[in-house]
Design an enzyme around this catalytic site. Structure first.
Site, short mmCIF file in Angstrom:
data_model
loop_
_atom_site.label_atom_id
_atom_site.label_comp_id
_atom_site.label_asym_id
_atom_site.label_seq_id
_atom_site.Cartn_x
_atom_site.Cartn_y
_atom_site.Cartn_z
N TYR A 51 0.84 -1.20 0.00
CA TYR A 51 0.00 0.00 0.00
C TYR A 51 0.87 1.24 0.00
O TYR A 51 1.84 1.33 0.76
CB TYR A 51 -0.92 0.02 1.22
CG TYR A 51 -1.80 1.25 1.29
CD1 TYR A 51 -2.75 1.49 0.30
CD2 TYR A 51 -1.67 2.18 2.31
CE1 TYR A 51 -3.54 2.63 0.33
CE2 TYR A 51 -2.47 3.31 2.36
CZ TYR A 51 -3.40 3.53 1.36
OH TYR A 51 -4.18 4.66 1.39
N ASP A 65 -0.60 15.98 5.02
CA ASP A 65 -1.50 15.27 4.11
C ASP A 65 -2.75 16.12 3.90
O ASP A 65 -3.82 15.83 4.43
CB ASP A 65 -1.85 13.91 4.70
CG ASP A 65 -2.73 13.07 3.79
OD1 ASP A 65 -2.72 13.33 2.57
OD2 ASP A 65 -3.43 12.17 4.29
N ASP A 92 -2.94 5.36 -2.94
CA ASP A 92 -3.86 6.39 -2.45
C ASP A 92 -3.99 7.48 -3.52
O ASP A 92 -3.03 8.17 -3.84
CB ASP A 92 -3.28 6.97 -1.16
CG ASP A 92 -4.17 7.99 -0.49
OD1 ASP A 92 -5.16 8.42 -1.10
OD2 ASP A 92 -3.85 8.37 0.66
N ASP A 94 -6.14 10.03 -3.27
CA ASP A 94 -6.77 11.22 -2.67
C ASP A 94 -8.14 11.48 -3.31
O ASP A 94 -8.93 10.57 -3.46
CB ASP A 94 -5.85 12.43 -2.78
CG ASP A 94 -4.77 12.45 -1.71
OD1 ASP A 94 -4.86 11.66 -0.75
OD2 ASP A 94 -3.81 13.23 -1.83
N HIS A 119 -7.44 4.00 -4.82
CA HIS A 119 -8.69 4.38 -4.17
C HIS A 119 -8.88 5.88 -4.24
O HIS A 119 -7.94 6.67 -4.17
CB HIS A 119 -8.80 3.85 -2.73
CG HIS A 119 -7.86 4.43 -1.71
ND1 HIS A 119 -7.95 5.72 -1.25
CD2 HIS A 119 -6.84 3.87 -1.03
CE1 HIS A 119 -7.03 5.93 -0.34
NE2 HIS A 119 -6.32 4.83 -0.19
N GLU A 121 -11.40 9.13 -2.77
CA GLU A 121 -12.22 9.46 -1.61
C GLU A 121 -13.21 10.58 -1.92
O GLU A 121 -12.99 11.38 -2.84
CB GLU A 121 -11.33 9.85 -0.43
CG GLU A 121 -10.50 11.08 -0.65
CD GLU A 121 -9.37 11.19 0.36
OE1 GLU A 121 -9.42 12.14 1.17
OE2 GLU A 121 -8.44 10.36 0.34
N CYS A 129 -6.79 13.77 6.60
CA CYS A 129 -6.75 12.36 7.01
C CYS A 129 -8.15 11.94 7.43
O CYS A 129 -8.87 12.69 8.11
CB CYS A 129 -5.77 12.18 8.16
SG CYS A 129 -5.91 10.57 9.00
N ARG A 162 -13.61 5.18 -1.71
CA ARG A 162 -13.58 5.40 -0.26
C ARG A 162 -14.66 6.41 0.11
O ARG A 162 -14.81 7.44 -0.55
CB ARG A 162 -12.20 5.92 0.15
CG ARG A 162 -12.14 6.48 1.56
CD ARG A 162 -10.74 6.93 1.91
NE ARG A 162 -10.75 8.11 2.77
CZ ARG A 162 -9.67 8.70 3.25
NH1 ARG A 162 -8.47 8.22 2.95
NH2 ARG A 162 -9.78 9.78 4.01
N GLU A 192 -14.14 4.53 5.54
CA GLU A 192 -13.07 5.08 6.36
C GLU A 192 -13.54 5.49 7.75
O GLU A 192 -14.67 5.94 7.94
CB GLU A 192 -12.45 6.30 5.65
CG GLU A 192 -11.37 7.02 6.43
CD GLU A 192 -10.13 6.20 6.73
OE1 GLU A 192 -10.26 5.08 7.26
OE2 GLU A 192 -9.01 6.69 6.46
N ASN A 215 -8.99 -0.13 7.12
CA ASN A 215 -7.79 0.67 7.38
C ASN A 215 -7.41 0.52 8.84
O ASN A 215 -8.10 1.03 9.72
CB ASN A 215 -8.05 2.13 7.04
CG ASN A 215 -6.86 3.02 7.33
OD1 ASN A 215 -5.76 2.55 7.60
ND2 ASN A 215 -7.07 4.33 7.26
#
Length: 307
Positions: A51, A65, A92, A94, A119, A121, A129, A162, A192, A215
Site C-alpha cells: 500500500y 497530508d 492512495d 486522494d 482508491h 475518496e 486524514c 472510499r 473510512e 484501514n
C-alpha cells in the site's frame, strides 16, 4: 534478481495480479511500503501486495497530508516501489486531483507507472486524514461521476471508492454513498474511520458480496483489530498505511538524540541493519555481478563498538 534483468519481470500487468490476489478467500494484507527499501523488506517478509499512503508520501517530503502533492509526485514513489519489489500495489489517489478528466489522467498515469489498484475518496479539497475532524464531503453524485471516469480510463486497475461519510452522515449515509459508487463502477468499497467492531460488522452486513477494505491505522479512530478479525467481520483487504514510517521516524529521532547526547552512533549500532544485511536486501552483489568491470566487493569486518 535485479530489476534490470527483463526476464525476471512479471508478464501480467499489475492490475491483473492485484485482482487475482483479491479473488482468493483469505484477506489481502497490504502493509504500507511507499519507498524502495520498505518495499524490499515487505517482500522479504512474505507480503504479496503493498500500500502507498498519501500521508506517508507527504510526510516523507516534509509536508502535511492536505492534498498538496501532484500525480507526478506520487508516480515517483509508484515507479520506485514497482522497480524495487515488483509487487502489485494499491495507491492512495486522494480526491483524484481534480474533476473527471483529472481523475482519468491520474488513473492512466498510475497504471502506466505500475499501480495495481487505486482508491478515490469523497472529500472536498483541502482534504484531511480520514481519522480527523470536520472533513468536508463532496456531493455523492459528483463523487460517483469521478468513479465512473476512473472506470472508463482504467485498463486493468482495480478501482476502490472510499467514503468518509460515516462520521457526518452516519451508517445510512455511508451505505447509500457506497451503493451509488458501486453503481458508478467501483470494484470495491473503503469505509473510512469506522470506530467500533459493530460499525465494521454492520457495514459489511449491508454490503453483501462487495469487496471491502479496512484501514488499520494507529492513533486514529479505529480500535486495533488483526487481519483475521477483519476477515471474520467480512473484509477482503486490510492496510497498515503509515506504520512503517512511524517506526522508522521514531528510530531516526532516537538516533539523532543519541548522536547529540553521546557524540556518536556507538550506542545504537546493535539496532542498525548491518552493511551485509543492507547489501543482501538490495541485491548489491547481484547487480555487481552484471558488470564485468567491477571487482566483487568484500564487506569490511566491523570495528569493535563501545556500548
Amino acid at each position: 534478481m535485479p530489476y534490470v534483468i527483463a526476464d525476471d519481470m512479471p508478464d501480467e500487468p499489475a492490475g491483473l495480479r492485484f485482482r487475482r490476489l483479491l479473488e482468493r478467500p483469505e484477506i489481502l494484507r497490504m502493509p504500507g511500503a511507499h519507498f524502495g527499501m520498505a518495499a524490499l523488506l515487505a517482500k522479504q517478509a512474505g507480503f504479496e501486495a503493498l500500500y502507498l499512503s498519501g500521508a506517508a508520501m507527504t510526510a516523507t517530503m516534509g509536508l502535511p497530508d492536505l492534498g498538496m502533492i501532484t500525480v507526478d509526485d506520487v508516480c515517483f514513489w509508484i515507479r520506485q516501489v514497482n522497480r524495487s519489489a515488483g509487487l502489485p500495489m494499491l495507491v492512495d489517489g486522494d480526491t483524484g486531483y481534480g474533476e473527471a478528466l483529472n481523475v482519468m489522467h491520474m488513473v492512466r498515469t498510475f497504471e502506466e507507472a505500475g499501480a495495481g489498484a487505486v482508491h478515490l475518496e469523497d472529500q472536498l479539497l483541502p482534504k484531511k486524514c480520514g481519522h480527523l475532524n470536520d472533513k468536508k464531503l463532496a456531493d455523492a453524485h459528483d463523487m460517483a461521476a469521478k468513479v465512473a471516469a476512473a472506470r472508463k480510463a482504467r485498463k486493468h486497475l482495480t478501482i476502490i471508492a472510499r467514503t468518509d461519510a460515516a462520521a457526518s452522515e452516519g451508517m445510512d449515509g455511508a451505505v447509500a454513498r457506497a451503493r451509488l459508487y458501486l453503481e458508478a463502477g467501483a470494484d470495491a468499497i473503503f469505509p473510512e474511520a469506522l470506530n467500533t467492531r459493530e460499525m465494521f460488522e454492520e457495514f459489511a452486513r449491508r454490503m453483501p458480496g462487495v469487496k471491502l477494505l479496512a484501514n488499520m491505522t494507529e492513533f486514529g479512530r479505529t480500535p486495533f483489530f488483526t487481519a483475521q478479525e477483519f476477515q471474520e467481520m467480512g473484509y477482503a483487504m486490510v492496510i497498515w498505511p503509515v506504520s512503517h514510517l512511524r517506526v522508522a521516524a521514531k528510530a531516526i529521532e532516537e538516533l539523532y538524540a543519541s548522536i547529540r547526547e553521546n557524540g556518536g552512533t556507538h550506542r545504537l549500532v546493535d539496532r542498525m541493519q548491518t552493511r551485509a544485511e543492507l547489501y543482501a536486501t538490495i541485491g548489491y552483489h547481484e547487480y555487481e555481478a552484471l558488470d564485468q568491470t567491477l571487482v566483487k566487493t568484500v564487506i569490511p569486518q566491523a570495528m569493535p563498538q563501545r556500548g
